[in-house]
Design a protein around this motif. Structure first.
Motif, PDB file in Angstrom:
ATOM      1  N   GLN A 113       1.191  -1.017   0.123  1.00 29.77           N
ATOM      2  CA  GLN A 113       0.414   0.209  -0.167  1.00 29.77           C
ATOM      3  C   GLN A 113       1.030   1.467   0.074  1.00 29.77           C
ATOM      4  O   GLN A 113       2.015   1.032   0.240  1.00 29.77           O
ATOM      5  N   THR A 116      -0.616   8.072  -0.819  1.00 33.10           N
ATOM      6  CA  THR A 116      -0.509   9.682  -1.850  1.00 33.10           C
ATOM      7  C   THR A 116      -0.735  10.558  -1.356  1.00 33.10           C
ATOM      8  O   THR A 116      -0.710  11.693  -2.016  1.00 33.10           O
ATOM      9  N   GLU A 228       1.768  11.051  -6.481  1.00 37.44           N
ATOM     10  CA  GLU A 228       1.727  10.028  -8.368  1.00 37.44           C
ATOM     11  C   GLU A 228       1.967   8.415  -7.462  1.00 37.44           C
ATOM     12  O   GLU A 228       2.209   7.601  -8.479  1.00 37.44           O
ATOM     13  N   SER A 229       2.138   8.540  -6.373  1.00 34.66           N
ATOM     14  CA  SER A 229       2.966   6.702  -6.026  1.00 34.66           C
ATOM     15  C   SER A 229       1.318   6.248  -6.624  1.00 34.66           C
ATOM     16  O   SER A 229       0.413   6.406  -6.257  1.00 34.66           O
ATOM     17  N   THR A 230       1.561   4.435  -6.640  1.00 36.25           N
ATOM     18  CA  THR A 230       0.570   3.787  -7.131  1.00 36.25           C
ATOM     19  C   THR A 230       0.755   2.645  -6.232  1.00 36.25           C
ATOM     20  O   THR A 230       2.250   2.129  -5.792  1.00 36.25           O
ATOM     21  N   GLY A 237       4.011  -1.787  -7.931  1.00 37.47           N
ATOM     22  CA  GLY A 237       3.644  -0.471  -7.079  1.00 37.47           C
ATOM     23  C   GLY A 237       4.812   0.309  -7.360  1.00 37.47           C
ATOM     24  O   GLY A 237       5.904  -0.282  -7.519  1.00 37.47           O
TER      25      GLY A 237
END
Length: 368
Positions: A113, A116, A228-230, A237
């Motif tokens: 996880q 953001t 911009e994190s995924t 991720g």
């Protein structure tokens, strides 16, 4: 007989005439030459005041450097440690002023996880809340030790800083061998040295010409985001803790005399177990220059470092309030850009981030 009588009478008359004047007849005094008029006193020439030549203006150089690593990342924790520095050099290349800070950005990536909306503070911004003295045997808080290092390198050149002797201690930290410095700065200084040397050798630094005797102060700032994190799922991720940096020289009236800005975009890949798959960092945007490939992969007419330099030229001469009052608009790509067409011609990328970090650096500059 008659002649004799007349002679006696004539003599008597002459004697009576002489007695009546009451003075002895004396010859007329010789004519004395007229006295020459006294000469007027000669006045000493009036000396005109000699004007001292105005002192020659002094040229200073502002430089900035960043030393970044992701070495502390591990399962469940993605971490970026970016030590950044700014220096003002004199004409001989010696450090007149130096500032250091660290953007130590951490993110819990348990189960892949990401956050953001995470907010980040630098070590300077944390101040006593960084708790170095509380949870270690440190001689002082981080910001005090950084200030001691800054003071120690005043008057040194880049080569002298690079040549400072260090030793790896029992905890694995690269510390100074200088006992005087170690008494006030016992923390690792390897990244300090690297960032300072980069700042001194900054090939995109700015020369600032000021009248002799003028005063100024130096401020730095960093702003980090993770928007911009995924998260990880079926695919890995990516943690993107991106940071904008700025260094500014400010005059006593709060006017920005010179500014530099840079940015880092390290990427840390994670899997769904929260394990670190890969870390990538190629250099700051200014260091990458054409290799950042803004022109190649967008409709930009100039590379990022060139547009950033143009923005800094625009910022010079303005106060914080004036810079924040710059008129911007949201373009079709969702970027805040200049309204002014002349400015937009040289800086067509988003500038709100530039404004935020440069004004923050100006506000962080010590008051004069």
């Amino acid at each position: 007989m008659i002649k004799k009588t007349l002679a006696i009478l004539l003599l008597a008359c002459m004697m009576l005439a002489m007695a009546a004047c009451g003075q002895t007849v004396a010859p007329a005094p010789a004519e004395q030459p007229a006295e020459a008029p006294a000469e007027a006193p000669v006045e000493a020439p009036v000396e005109e005041p000699v004007e001292e030549p105005a002192p020659e203006p002094v040229t200073y150089r502002l430089g900035m450097g960043v030393s970044l690593n992701t070495d502390s990342s591990k399962t469940g924790n993605a971490q970026v440690d970016a030590t950044f520095a700014a220096v003002v050099l004199d004409e001989a290349g010696k450090i007149l002023c130096a500032k250091l800070d660290v953007a130590q950005n951490k993110m819990d990536v348990t189960d892949g996880q990401v956050d953001t909306e995470k907010e980040f503070k630098t070590k300077l911004e944390l101040g006593d809340d960084y708790n170095m003295a509380k949870f270690s045997d440190a001689v002082a808080e981080w910001y005090d030790q950084a200030a001691a290092f800054e003071a120690y390198i005043i008057g040194k050149t880049a080569d002298e800083v690079a040549g400072m002797e260090t030793v790896v201690n029992d905890e694995g930290h690269e510390v100074t061998t200088d006992e005087t410095l170690y008494a006030s700065c016992s923390i690792s200084i390897g990244d300090f040295k690297e960032a300072i040397v980069k700042a001194c050798n900054d090939d995109q630094g700015i020369d600032v010409i000021l009248p002799a005797g003028d005063t100024f102060s130096l401020g730095i700032a960093a702003i980090s985001t993770s928007e911009e994190s995924t998260p990880a799922g079926d695919e890995d991720g990516v943690v993107k803790m991106y940071t904008d940096y700025a260094a500014v020289i400010v005059d006593p009236d709060g006017k920005i005399l010179a500014a530099l800005t840079d940015a880092t975009q390290p990427q840390i890949k994670i899997n769904s177990a929260g394990e670190i798959v890969e870390s990538t960092f190629k250099g700051t945007k200014r260091e990458l220059k054409e290799d950042y490939n803004m022109v190649k992969f967008s409709d930009a007419t100039r590379e990022w470092y060139e547009q950033a330099a143009s923005f800094c030229e625009f910022a010079a001469g303005k106060t914080v309030d004036e810079l924040r009052a710059t008129e911007l608009k949201l373009n079709d790509e969702g970027h805040m850009v200049f309204v002014d067409e002349t400015l937009f011609a040289s800086v067509s990328i988003s500038v709100d981030g530039f404004i935020d970090v440069v004004t923050k650096a100006a506000e962080n500059a010590p008051a004069l």
